[in-house]
Design a protein around this motif. Sequence first.
Motif, PDB file in Angstrom:
ATOM      1  N   HIS A  25       1.388  -6.640   3.428  1.00 61.75           N
ATOM      2  CA  HIS A  25       1.460  -8.081   3.679  1.00 61.75           C
ATOM      3  C   HIS A  25       2.943  -8.451   3.739  1.00 61.75           C
ATOM      4  CE1 HIS A  25      -2.740  -8.312   2.199  1.00 61.75           C
ATOM      5  NE2 HIS A  25      -2.328  -7.404   1.340  1.00 61.75           N
ATOM      6  N   HIS A  74      -1.617  -0.509   4.800  1.00 61.59           N
ATOM      7  CA  HIS A  74      -2.100  -1.740   4.136  1.00 61.59           C
ATOM      8  C   HIS A  74      -0.925  -2.484   3.520  1.00 61.59           C
ATOM      9  CE1 HIS A  74      -5.326  -3.944   1.655  1.00 61.59           C
ATOM     10  NE2 HIS A  74      -4.157  -4.539   1.421  1.00 61.59           N
ATOM     11  N   ASP A 122       0.878  -2.003  -0.082  1.00 60.36           N
ATOM     12  CA  ASP A 122       0.196  -3.200  -0.581  1.00 60.36           C
ATOM     13  C   ASP A 122       1.020  -3.860  -1.682  1.00 60.36           C
ATOM     14  OD1 ASP A 122      -1.709  -5.182  -0.605  1.00 60.36           O
ATOM     15  OD2 ASP A 122      -3.000  -4.150  -2.038  1.00 60.36           O
ATOM     16  N   HIS A 145      -7.308   0.630  -2.003  1.00 55.01           N
ATOM     17  CA  HIS A 145      -7.118   0.468  -3.457  1.00 55.01           C
ATOM     18  C   HIS A 145      -7.876   1.510  -4.282  1.00 55.01           C
ATOM     19  CE1 HIS A 145      -5.770  -3.129  -1.639  1.00 55.01           C
ATOM     20  NE2 HIS A 145      -6.859  -3.846  -1.787  1.00 55.01           N
TER      21      HIS A 145
HETATM   22 ZN    ZN Z   1      -3.623  -6.127   0.247  1.00 54.03          ZN
END
Ligand code: ZN
Length: 325
Positions: free
Chosen positions: A24, A22, A268, A211
């Motif tokens: 970005h 996960h 993340d 998360h």
């Molecule tokens: Zn994220």
Amino acid sequence: MKVIRTVLGDIPNREIGITDAHDHIIRSGGPEVRQDSSFLMDDVDAAKREFQNFLNTGGRTMVCMDPLGCGRNVTKMLEVAEEFRDLGNIVMTTGFQKGSNYCPNTSFLATVDANRIAEMMILELTEGMDIHSYNGPVVERTKAKAGVIKAGTSYRIITRLEQKALKVAAITQKETGCAISMHTDFGTMGVEILDVLKGCGADLEKVILCHMQRNPDRYYYEQILDTGAAICFDEPNKPQYRPDIAIAEDIKWLIEQGYQKQIVLGMDGGKKEALAAYMEPAGLANGLEYLLTRYVPLLRKIGISDEAIDCMLVKNPSEVFAINV
Ligand SMILES: [Zn+2]
């Protein structure tokens, strides 16, 4: 045959390598950026440097979790992926973030029938992603396909809009066999998410709840894992939520309880400050390679075996993100 659907094409799932499940590296706009400019990550060269650092430290595949309406930029992500063809893999997503990112009255998520939205998502996974990310009336598909379905829920509530997004995700999964990776807000509503997805016919063994480290409740983790779903522990290096060691001890405990095959890991980083390559002026910051250079050594230091680490970083992603073709 099981494959991982990267933006440059399908690869055999056994070739996934060390995977950040996960993250970005490009986000070109969207509601989060309008609220906080540090969410803007729009620089292809910086993203290339960041991805290069991840590869240099042993990483191979990054699952980039930017969904529709949240600044997903297919063109720029493809530029990054092309630079590292045969060196590393990027997987992209189709689907939705939590409901607050979409107008509850006028967004297409709100107004279009769930089956028709699922059709649009299925096309992103089987034909190619829309370079405009369904932001407007003109759809222009690239050859690059999404490889993961996303949905999201709010803190302690799954709104009606979010329930619809879960239904869309389940329909899309039934048609494609693709994994659903969930945004949970502060790790809440995991049990309820799985109930809704199961009720819509989803395969929970292909569902990942992200998360979850923000809701450190071992009884709750067991409830979730006993359904067959996977948990993604992300956000090391975010001590404002929890210190690394606390998350690591939970992971160790879950492995001891026999849940090793249902855990994946990610960074993340989410914002510029977590992507060292984006920092201007250049300073001393940890980038996404922190997962491998700092976090994995911590896991090892507290007694998690190399076999378990390999399972969480390679084997489990190779199964949960696999698509049967
Ligand atoms: Zn994220």
